[in-house]
Design an enzyme around this catalytic site. Structure first.
Site, mmCIF file in Angstrom:
data_model
loop_
_atom_site.group_PDB
_atom_site.id
_atom_site.type_symbol
_atom_site.label_atom_id
_atom_site.label_comp_id
_atom_site.label_asym_id
_atom_site.label_seq_id
_atom_site.Cartn_x
_atom_site.Cartn_y
_atom_site.Cartn_z
ATOM 1 N N ALA A 20 20.200 54.200 128.758
ATOM 2 C CA ALA A 20 19.011 53.338 128.869
ATOM 3 C C ALA A 20 19.429 51.882 129.065
ATOM 4 C CB ALA A 20 18.136 53.487 127.628
ATOM 5 N N ASN A 91 28.763 50.749 122.580
ATOM 6 C CA ASN A 91 27.656 51.606 122.148
ATOM 7 C C ASN A 91 28.105 53.008 121.740
ATOM 8 O OD1 ASN A 91 24.750 52.843 122.404
ATOM 9 N ND2 ASN A 91 25.981 53.923 123.947
ATOM 10 N N TYR A 151 29.129 57.715 108.271
ATOM 11 C CA TYR A 151 28.381 57.083 109.374
ATOM 12 C C TYR A 151 27.860 55.728 108.891
ATOM 13 C CZ TYR A 151 24.893 56.476 113.084
ATOM 14 O OH TYR A 151 24.150 55.980 114.129
HETATM 15 N N1 LIG Z 1 19.943 57.951 118.083
HETATM 16 C C1 LIG Z 1 19.801 57.302 116.938
HETATM 17 O O1 LIG Z 1 18.978 57.670 116.086
HETATM 18 C C2 LIG Z 1 20.613 56.064 116.669
HETATM 19 C C3 LIG Z 1 20.127 55.152 115.723
HETATM 20 C C4 LIG Z 1 20.864 54.001 115.467
HETATM 21 C C5 LIG Z 1 22.044 53.784 116.121
HETATM 22 N N2 LIG Z 1 22.504 54.706 117.022
HETATM 23 C C6 LIG Z 1 23.793 54.420 117.673
HETATM 24 O O2 LIG Z 1 23.585 54.248 119.051
HETATM 25 C C7 LIG Z 1 24.771 54.569 119.756
HETATM 26 C C8 LIG Z 1 24.439 55.541 120.891
HETATM 27 O O3 LIG Z 1 23.961 56.736 120.320
HETATM 28 P P1 LIG Z 1 22.927 57.700 121.022
HETATM 29 O O4 LIG Z 1 21.821 57.904 120.077
HETATM 30 O O5 LIG Z 1 22.639 57.269 122.390
HETATM 31 O O6 LIG Z 1 23.799 59.054 120.989
HETATM 32 P P2 LIG Z 1 24.176 60.084 122.133
HETATM 33 O O7 LIG Z 1 24.964 61.148 121.456
HETATM 34 O O8 LIG Z 1 22.982 60.447 122.905
HETATM 35 O O9 LIG Z 1 25.112 59.220 123.093
HETATM 36 C C9 LIG Z 1 26.384 58.781 122.694
HETATM 37 C C10 LIG Z 1 27.261 58.704 123.921
HETATM 38 O O10 LIG Z 1 28.561 58.274 123.494
HETATM 39 C C11 LIG Z 1 29.523 59.099 124.104
HETATM 40 N N3 LIG Z 1 30.735 59.153 123.282
HETATM 41 C C12 LIG Z 1 30.896 59.737 122.066
HETATM 42 N N4 LIG Z 1 32.160 59.629 121.663
HETATM 43 C C13 LIG Z 1 32.821 58.972 122.651
HETATM 44 C C14 LIG Z 1 34.167 58.587 122.830
HETATM 45 N N5 LIG Z 1 35.116 58.860 121.917
HETATM 46 N N6 LIG Z 1 34.508 57.913 123.958
HETATM 47 C C15 LIG Z 1 33.571 57.643 124.908
HETATM 48 N N7 LIG Z 1 32.291 57.999 124.801
HETATM 49 C C16 LIG Z 1 31.910 58.659 123.680
HETATM 50 C C17 LIG Z 1 28.862 60.475 124.229
HETATM 51 O O11 LIG Z 1 29.483 61.296 125.215
HETATM 52 C C18 LIG Z 1 27.452 60.072 124.602
HETATM 53 O O12 LIG Z 1 27.283 59.943 126.000
HETATM 54 C C19 LIG Z 1 25.731 55.168 118.722
HETATM 55 O O13 LIG Z 1 26.639 54.156 118.323
HETATM 56 C C20 LIG Z 1 24.801 55.540 117.581
HETATM 57 O O14 LIG Z 1 25.471 55.557 116.351
HETATM 58 C C21 LIG Z 1 21.806 55.833 117.322
#
Ligand SMILES: NC(=O)c1ccc[n+]([C@@H]2O[C@H](COP(=O)([O-])OP(=O)(O)OC[C@H]3O[C@@H](n4cnc5c(N)ncnc54)[C@H](O)[C@@H]3O)[C@@H](O)[C@H]2O)c1
Length: 266
Positions: A20, A91, A151
């Site tokens: 996004a 991210n 986490y």
């Molecule tokens: N979804 C939620 O509720 C939420 C809330 C607060 C914060 N976050 C944070 O937002 C960020 C994105 O999360 P999301 O919700 O989009 O999750 P998601 O799982 O949809 O996307 C995460 C992306 O990171 C990639 N990734 C994971 N490990 C990796 C690595 N070692 N190297 C390269 N890429 C890697 C994955 O392949 C994926 O495309 C994260 O840091 C997460 O902790 C998410």
């Protein structure tokens, strides 16, 4: 910062919040280096973006951010491909309480490393143009989260590091603003991890309570997090800020008292 023609590197850009953010940056006229360890979904997502934006404006680099050389190489490739770097969005993140060291490695250590590499490219004393770094933390970085202690610790770490290194950047006149975004629950695939033993380990038995917590807070749409990112990037006054995004209050900032020590005010 005026975003047109700026170059951004976004980690975890294959899906969810990172995707996004990449989309929103492209809408603002940026060129975007998409970094992700999921090569299949990463390439798919570049193909989807190519349907809407000039294919030259994105590059996908498969990279595990927890692998130091791969991460350095991804920065180098994106810098050489587009000829500059202005924005880094650290991210990529995981939820893994079973192999919890991996969570610290990806969510915290790789964010620290991504920030330092980004500064190497962007800070003016190295001949860079200045820029902005945004580290994606979570509301879990500001409060305890039962059943996700590691986490939670990793996200507390991201906030402490980001606020501190932002002060260094200001004091050292790097001309790089560094901020963090703390969303509540966002509707992305990461939430599926709470159902899996391989992710939750000993805490899997509490999954219904975690689901209750998600229902309590509600789910945010990923584009709202991207909107927060654009706000931070376009407002040159923001440095060391902790942006919160919740269903109740939308985009707003965490308020802290004054820091006892302000190195730049001497
Ligand atoms: N979804 C939620 O509720 C939420 C809330 C607060 C914060 N976050 C944070 O937002 C960020 C994105 O999360 P999301 O919700 O989009 O999750 P998601 O799982 O949809 O996307 C995460 C992306 O990171 C990639 N990734 C994971 N490990 C990796 C690595 N070692 N190297 C390269 N890429 C890697 C994955 O392949 C994926 O495309 C994260 O840091 C997460 O902790 C998410």
């Amino acid at each position: 910062m005026h975003l047109k023609d700026k170059v951004a590197l976004v980690t975890g850009a294959a899906q969810g919040i990172g995707n996004a953010c990449a989309h929103a940056l492209l809408e603002k006229g940026c060129k975007v280096g998409l970094v992700d360890n999921n090569a299949e979904v990463g390439r798919e997502s570049k193909n989807n973006l190519d349907k809407q934006f000039d294919t030259q404006r994105t590059i996908f680099i498969p990279c595990d951010v927890s692998h130091e050389e791969q991460l350095k190489d991804a920065f180098k490739k994106i810098f050489e491909h587009f000829g500059r770097l202005d924005i880094v969005v650290n991210n990529a993140g995981v939820n893994n309480e079973k192999n919890w060291e991996v969570t610290v490695q990806i969510n915290l250590i790789s964010v620290i490393r991504g920030t330092y590499i980004g500064l190497d490219y962007m800070k003016t004393e190295n001949g860079g143009n200045g820029g902005a770094i945004v580290n994606i933390a979570s509301l879990a970085g500001l409060m305890p989260v039962p059943f996700q202690p590691v986490y939670c610790a990793s996200k507390h770490g991201v906030i402490g590091f980001t606020r501190s290194v932002a002060m260094v950047s200001k004091a050292g006149k790097y001309d790089v603003r560094i901020n963090t975004i703390c969303p509540s629950f966002v509707n992305t695939p990461i939430l599926q991890s709470i159902e899996k033993e391989e992710n939750m380990g000993q805490y899997l038995t509490y999954k219904e309570q975690l689901k209750d917590m998600i229902n309590h807070y509600g789910l945010l749409p990923p584009p709202l997090i991207a909107e927060g990112l654009i706000k931070i990037l376009e407002d040159d006054t923001l440095n060391g800020e902790v942006m919160k995004i919740t269903t109740n209050q939308g985009i707003h900032f965490h308020e802290y008292g004054p820091s006892p020590f302000q190195p730049d005010k001497k």
